[in-house]
Scaffold this motif. Sequence first.
Motif, PDB file in Angstrom:
ATOM      1  N   SER A   1     -19.952  27.640  14.531  1.00  0.00           N
ATOM      2  CA  SER A   1     -19.385  27.134  13.527  1.00  0.00           C
ATOM      3  C   SER A   1     -19.283  25.855  13.308  1.00  0.00           C
ATOM      4  O   SER A   1     -19.315  25.019  15.313  1.00  0.00           O
ATOM      5  N   GLY A   2     -19.641  25.054  12.219  1.00  0.00           N
ATOM      6  CA  GLY A   2     -20.245  23.505  13.402  1.00  0.00           C
ATOM      7  C   GLY A   2     -20.975  23.400  13.791  1.00  0.00           C
ATOM      8  O   GLY A   2     -22.914  24.628  13.413  1.00  0.00           O
ATOM      9  N   SER A   3     -21.282  22.694  14.365  1.00  0.00           N
ATOM     10  CA  SER A   3     -22.420  22.119  15.877  1.00  0.00           C
ATOM     11  C   SER A   3     -22.493  23.553  17.350  1.00  0.00           C
ATOM     12  O   SER A   3     -22.804  23.645  18.016  1.00  0.00           O
TER      13      SER A   3
ATOM     14  N   GLU B   1     -15.180  32.758  21.859  1.00  0.00           N
ATOM     15  CA  GLU B   1     -15.736  31.371  22.428  1.00  0.00           C
ATOM     16  C   GLU B   1     -16.413  30.779  22.666  1.00  0.00           C
ATOM     17  O   GLU B   1     -17.738  31.375  22.505  1.00  0.00           O
ATOM     18  N   LEU B   2     -16.574  29.495  21.836  1.00  0.00           N
ATOM     19  CA  LEU B   2     -17.964  28.232  21.723  1.00  0.00           C
ATOM     20  C   LEU B   2     -18.144  27.475  22.024  1.00  0.00           C
ATOM     21  O   LEU B   2     -17.339  26.905  22.899  1.00  0.00           O
ATOM     22  N   VAL B   3     -19.732  27.364  22.271  1.00  0.00           N
ATOM     23  CA  VAL B   3     -19.905  26.041  22.646  1.00  0.00           C
ATOM     24  C   VAL B   3     -21.049  25.175  21.433  1.00  0.00           C
ATOM     25  O   VAL B   3     -20.974  25.875  21.113  1.00  0.00           O
ATOM     26  N   SER B   4     -20.667  24.351  22.459  1.00  0.00           N
ATOM     27  CA  SER B   4     -21.663  23.197  21.240  1.00  0.00           C
ATOM     28  C   SER B   4     -23.141  23.437  21.795  1.00  0.00           C
ATOM     29  O   SER B   4     -23.755  24.340  22.970  1.00  0.00           O
ATOM     30  N   LEU B   5     -23.950  23.457  20.421  1.00  0.00           N
ATOM     31  CA  LEU B   5     -24.965  23.971  20.649  1.00  0.00           C
ATOM     32  C   LEU B   5     -25.548  22.536  21.319  1.00  0.00           C
ATOM     33  O   LEU B   5     -27.363  23.293  22.160  1.00  0.00           O
TER      34      LEU B   5
ATOM     35  N   ALA C   1     -29.787  28.846  12.865  1.00  0.00           N
ATOM     36  CA  ALA C   1     -28.391  29.159  12.440  1.00  0.00           C
ATOM     37  C   ALA C   1     -27.191  27.902  12.462  1.00  0.00           C
ATOM     38  O   ALA C   1     -26.601  28.490  10.686  1.00  0.00           O
ATOM     39  N   VAL C   2     -27.041  27.165  13.300  1.00  0.00           N
ATOM     40  CA  VAL C   2     -26.156  26.265  13.301  1.00  0.00           C
ATOM     41  C   VAL C   2     -26.656  25.605  11.922  1.00  0.00           C
ATOM     42  O   VAL C   2     -25.744  24.950  11.053  1.00  0.00           O
ATOM     43  N   GLN C   3     -27.641  25.383  11.663  1.00  0.00           N
ATOM     44  CA  GLN C   3     -28.187  24.323   9.992  1.00  0.00           C
ATOM     45  C   GLN C   3     -27.733  24.853   8.266  1.00  0.00           C
ATOM     46  O   GLN C   3     -27.545  24.577   7.895  1.00  0.00           O
TER      47      GLN C   3
ATOM     48  N   PHE D   1     -28.059  18.465  14.267  1.00  0.00           N
ATOM     49  CA  PHE D   1     -26.847  17.696  14.292  1.00  0.00           C
ATOM     50  C   PHE D   1     -26.939  16.594  13.680  1.00  0.00           C
ATOM     51  O   PHE D   1     -26.601  15.737  13.569  1.00  0.00           O
ATOM     52  N   PRO D   2     -26.122  16.418  12.008  1.00  0.00           N
ATOM     53  CA  PRO D   2     -26.078  18.423  11.443  1.00  0.00           C
ATOM     54  C   PRO D   2     -27.040  18.812  10.973  1.00  0.00           C
ATOM     55  O   PRO D   2     -27.447  20.063  10.953  1.00  0.00           O
ATOM     56  N   SER D   3     -28.493  18.142  10.648  1.00  0.00           N
ATOM     57  CA  SER D   3     -29.423  18.559  10.020  1.00  0.00           C
ATOM     58  C   SER D   3     -30.265  18.045   9.882  1.00  0.00           C
ATOM     59  O   SER D   3     -30.719  17.480   8.233  1.00  0.00           O
ATOM     60  N   SER D   4     -30.668  17.436  11.144  1.00  0.00           N
ATOM     61  CA  SER D   4     -31.891  16.590  10.639  1.00  0.00           C
ATOM     62  C   SER D   4     -33.620  17.423  11.264  1.00  0.00           C
ATOM     63  O   SER D   4     -33.672  18.130  11.864  1.00  0.00           O
ATOM     64  N   MET D   5     -35.030  16.478  10.975  1.00  0.00           N
ATOM     65  CA  MET D   5     -36.149  16.242  10.714  1.00  0.00           C
ATOM     66  C   MET D   5     -36.164  15.748  12.139  1.00  0.00           C
ATOM     67  O   MET D   5     -36.102  15.054  11.341  1.00  0.00           O
ATOM     68  N   MET D   6     -36.043  15.689  13.366  1.00  0.00           N
ATOM     69  CA  MET D   6     -36.666  14.173  14.047  1.00  0.00           C
ATOM     70  C   MET D   6     -38.648  14.469  14.354  1.00  0.00           C
ATOM     71  O   MET D   6     -39.100  15.415  14.524  1.00  0.00           O
ATOM     72  N   MET D   7     -39.246  13.401  13.502  1.00  0.00           N
ATOM     73  CA  MET D   7     -40.730  12.937  13.722  1.00  0.00           C
ATOM     74  C   MET D   7     -40.993  12.186  14.540  1.00  0.00           C
ATOM     75  O   MET D   7     -40.497  11.021  15.010  1.00  0.00           O
ATOM     76  N   GLY D   8     -41.402  12.769  15.581  1.00  0.00           N
ATOM     77  CA  GLY D   8     -42.218  11.352  16.426  1.00  0.00           C
ATOM     78  C   GLY D   8     -43.276  10.760  17.401  1.00  0.00           C
ATOM     79  O   GLY D   8     -44.310  11.375  16.671  1.00  0.00           O
ATOM     80  N   PHE D   9     -43.254   9.776  16.984  1.00  0.00           N
ATOM     81  CA  PHE D   9     -44.524   9.000  17.602  1.00  0.00           C
ATOM     82  C   PHE D   9     -44.430   7.967  18.753  1.00  0.00           C
ATOM     83  O   PHE D   9     -43.681   8.175  19.398  1.00  0.00           O
ATOM     84  N   VAL D  10     -45.552   7.554  19.051  1.00  0.00           N
ATOM     85  CA  VAL D  10     -45.867   6.664  20.136  1.00  0.00           C
ATOM     86  C   VAL D  10     -46.177   5.972  19.495  1.00  0.00           C
ATOM     87  O   VAL D  10     -47.245   5.317  18.223  1.00  0.00           O
ATOM     88  N   ALA D  11     -46.103   3.738  20.129  1.00  0.00           N
ATOM     89  CA  ALA D  11     -46.866   2.939  19.639  1.00  0.00           C
ATOM     90  C   ALA D  11     -46.867   1.342  20.151  1.00  0.00           C
ATOM     91  O   ALA D  11     -46.193   2.195  21.905  1.00  0.00           O
TER      92      ALA D  11
END
Length: 261
Positions: free
Chosen positions: A19-21, A69-73, A90-92, A201-211
Amino acid sequence: MLKKGDINRTRAAYWCVVSGSDIWLQQGELPFASSDSLGLPYHSAIEIGRYQDEPVMWLNESEVEHELELVSLRDCLSFDSQLFLLMSKAVQYGHMSQTLRFCPQCGGRNHLNHNQLAMQCGECRTLHYPRIFPCIIVAVRKQNQILLAQHPRHRNGMYTVIAGFLEVGETLEQCVAREVKEETGIEVNNIRYFGSQPWAFPSSMMMGFVADYQSGQIKPDYSELSDARWFNIDALPPVAPQGTIARQLIEYTIEQIKLSH
Ligand SMILES: [Zn+2]
């Protein structure tokens, strides 16, 4: 896509009731049992993957008659990463079913299409797949230092690397350079891909970089940040928690700095 296949009411499965996150845990663990023994509505559930060869089911909490009883992801980041990914999935899907209740094309009512794992309009039949929001996240290095920022929304005062949403018409590399410049006033170069993490949170794709640092003085954007500064790796503040790509980026940068000595 995986379908229900050999799953039935009495077959044990991992249950992601969301439910939600938030997600349902029993004694701090993802429930693993049959739908009958847990009193869950089997026909509303969909298999979204396998964990250690066992089916993983997604079910919206709104379908369940009794109180859970739900907890935050977010409190599950220390779970095994493969299981955490399925819980995030499932959350997404829960987010999709909540936010796509009406058809963006014609305004008709959408229903979950169990075979496509998408929402489908009851009027015009258009399928609406879950929306994923692309984000960059970047660790910037300046010799023996790493650029970290503090956000007002993080109550515990932790610092983390710079992140932001991709704009239309922008490459990921342009997005990295723009976000770092906008949030901190710093110019970067030598932008390299690092890895990715779905972030529910709610439905992102984090694309990681170094610079690497190129030029500029730190001027934090105080509409977004409460602080930004260079940290020596032997004097780091509290940083993003284990299980996040932010933490991986920070640890990788620390490693790289150590290796260069
Ligand atoms: Zn429609």
